[in-house]
Write a protein that holds these residues in place. Structure first.
Motif, PDB file in Angstrom:
ATOM      1  N   GLY A 113     -28.075  46.773  -7.258  1.00 37.32           N
ATOM      2  CA  GLY A 113     -27.253  47.100  -8.424  1.00 37.32           C
ATOM      3  C   GLY A 113     -26.785  48.538  -8.408  1.00 37.32           C
ATOM      4  O   GLY A 113     -26.212  49.021  -7.433  1.00 37.32           O
ATOM      5  N   ARG A 140     -16.393  45.950   1.469  1.00 38.65           N
ATOM      6  CA  ARG A 140     -17.756  46.043   0.928  1.00 38.65           C
ATOM      7  C   ARG A 140     -18.535  46.995   1.844  1.00 38.65           C
ATOM      8  O   ARG A 140     -18.329  47.005   3.060  1.00 38.65           O
ATOM      9  N   HIS A 141     -19.419  47.775   1.249  1.00 36.57           N
ATOM     10  CA  HIS A 141     -20.184  48.740   2.050  1.00 36.57           C
ATOM     11  C   HIS A 141     -21.003  48.043   3.142  1.00 36.57           C
ATOM     12  O   HIS A 141     -21.315  46.844   3.055  1.00 36.57           O
ATOM     13  N   GLU A 175     -21.546  48.799  -8.139  1.00 38.53           N
ATOM     14  CA  GLU A 175     -22.103  47.452  -8.129  1.00 38.53           C
ATOM     15  C   GLU A 175     -22.459  47.058  -9.565  1.00 38.53           C
ATOM     16  O   GLU A 175     -22.684  47.931 -10.425  1.00 38.53           O
TER      17      GLU A 175
HETATM   18  O1  LIG Z   1     -27.005  44.754  -5.734  1.00 38.68           O
HETATM   19  C1  LIG Z   1     -27.384  44.030  -4.791  1.00 38.68           C
HETATM   20  O2  LIG Z   1     -28.560  43.673  -4.653  1.00 38.68           O
HETATM   21  C2  LIG Z   1     -26.391  43.586  -3.775  1.00 38.68           C
HETATM   22  O3  LIG Z   1     -25.525  44.604  -3.507  1.00 38.68           O
HETATM   23  C3  LIG Z   1     -25.618  42.385  -4.237  1.00 38.68           C
HETATM   24  O4  LIG Z   1     -26.520  41.454  -4.491  1.00 38.68           O
HETATM   25  P1  LIG Z   1     -26.208  39.911  -4.772  1.00 38.68           P
HETATM   26  O5  LIG Z   1     -25.734  39.302  -3.492  1.00 38.68           O
HETATM   27  O6  LIG Z   1     -27.533  39.405  -5.211  1.00 38.68           O
HETATM   28  O7  LIG Z   1     -25.198  39.846  -5.882  1.00 38.68           O
END
Ligand SMILES: O=C(O)[C@H](O)COP(=O)(O)O
Length: 338
Positions: A106, A92-93, A196
């Motif tokens: 997102g 993961r980045h 994402e």
């Molecule tokens: O897109 C985002 O905000 C994060 O990369 C992942 O968010 P999440 O933990 O709310 O799914």
């Protein structure tokens, strides 16, 4: 260059590859085309397909742990030690500027923070002894930065090179004319399918403020349930439809053909891929959380994915519980660079 690099990467003759670019339907993008993501019943899709090209992967079984094969170290004895297992690294980045601000991100294309850069470098140290022949990233800069920064730490010192297939001219203008240089390169393929999940109307909103407004439970359902999408966004199920399909169509054949692969992507696109690899149920995936910048290692052997070690163990060997093949690769790096 794209075709030339892929010739090296997947062992397909240039001419047939070029033909397949035109004829088949498997699509790759570059990081430079415009993404126009929309959400349909079938999930996240893009509407501008002008710049796609096609790559057909070879599926023949070949050696995996013989990637330290520069002319000076390659010899016929190596073939006896060949293994039919391949390594798959999922990363993961690192922290992005919107992770730092606690905003839903997102498909918004936000870069890493300084901490994210450091996490990516740390992640690179953790995988510095694990073979990488091909890299897949999403089309988003935070995943691409992470992959590139991580590779600065790799002991093999191959150069990751982004494949540009967005136009014939981009291919021609990025061509490499040295076979030796090509052998010291790792093709990097950017694919929107690994992006994402599209967070719909939550993109740009603060996570805490959203929970205060809609309730913790509702927001948790949007963030972690399998099949409930956030408003006008993708559920994990919809994200899986494109991310897991891409993994099966494009990445699995590379692993089968003996390539060691790293994927740098995102919390939810990787959760959907892990759900597939670990055969998690839609209930089990709810509690799967991925930290930024922590690489996970799988071994692909006899058609099965085996997760190695714990990503939170303190030592590298503890983290990745080396297989014999991985230990041999590491030994070759020690021999080469000491
Ligand atoms: O897109 C985002 O905000 C994060 O990369 C992942 O968010 P999440 O933990 O709310 O799914």
């Amino acid at each position: 260059m794209a075709a030339a690099v892929f010739h090296q990467a997947i062992g397909t003759p240039y001419s047939s590859l070029h033909h397949e670019f035109r004829e088949n339907s498997l699509r790759l993008n570059s990081n430079s085309f415009r993404l126009e993501i929309g959400v349909s019943r079938r999930g996240c899709h893009r509407s501008d397909q002008r710049n796609f090209c096609v790559v057909q992967a070879s599926t023949s079984q070949t050696s995996v742990f013989d990637p330290v094969s520069s002319p000076s170290t390659n010899n016929t004895n190596n073939s006896k030690k060949k293994s039919n297992e391949t390594a798959l690294i999922l990363m993961r980045h690192g922290e992005s500027l919107w992770n730092e601000k606690n905003l839903f991100t997102g498909c918004v294309d936000v870069p890493l923070t300084k901490k994210g850069v450091e996490e990516a470098i740390e992640a690179g140290k953790r995988i510095s002894n694990i073979p990488v022949d091909m890299i897949y990233t999403s089309a988003l800069i935070r995943a691409q930065m992470t992959a590139m920064l991580a590779m600065t730490q790799h002991r093999r010192r191959k150069v990751p090179i982004i494949i540009h297939n967005e136009s014939e001219q981009a291919r021609i203008w990025s061509e490499i004319f040295s076979e030796d240089t090509k052998k010291q390169s790792i093709p990097v393929i950017a694919a929107w399918q690994l992006n994402e999940r599209m967070y719909g109307e939550l993109q740009g909103l603060n996570k805490q403020e959203t929970a205060d407004r809609y309730g913790k439970e509702q927001v948790h359902e949007w963030r972690r349930s399998y099949d409930i999408p956030p408003p006008n966004g993708e559920s994990l199920e919809m994200c899986a439809e494109r991310a897991v399909a891409y993994f099966k169509d494009q990445i699995e054949p590379q692993l089968l053909s003996g390539k060691n692969v790293m994927i740098a992507a995102h919390g939810n696109s990787l959760r959907s891929i892990i759900m597939y690899l670990d055969k998690l149920t839609s209930q089990e995936v709810i509690s799967l959380e991925l930290s930024t910048g922590i690489p996970m290692l799988y071994i692909f052997k006899e058609g099965k994915f085996i997760r190695r070690g714990s990503p939170v163990a303190p030592t590298e060997a503890g983290v990745y519980a080396y297989t014999r093949g991985l230990a041999q690769y590491r030994q070759k790096l020690d021999d080469m660079f000491h």
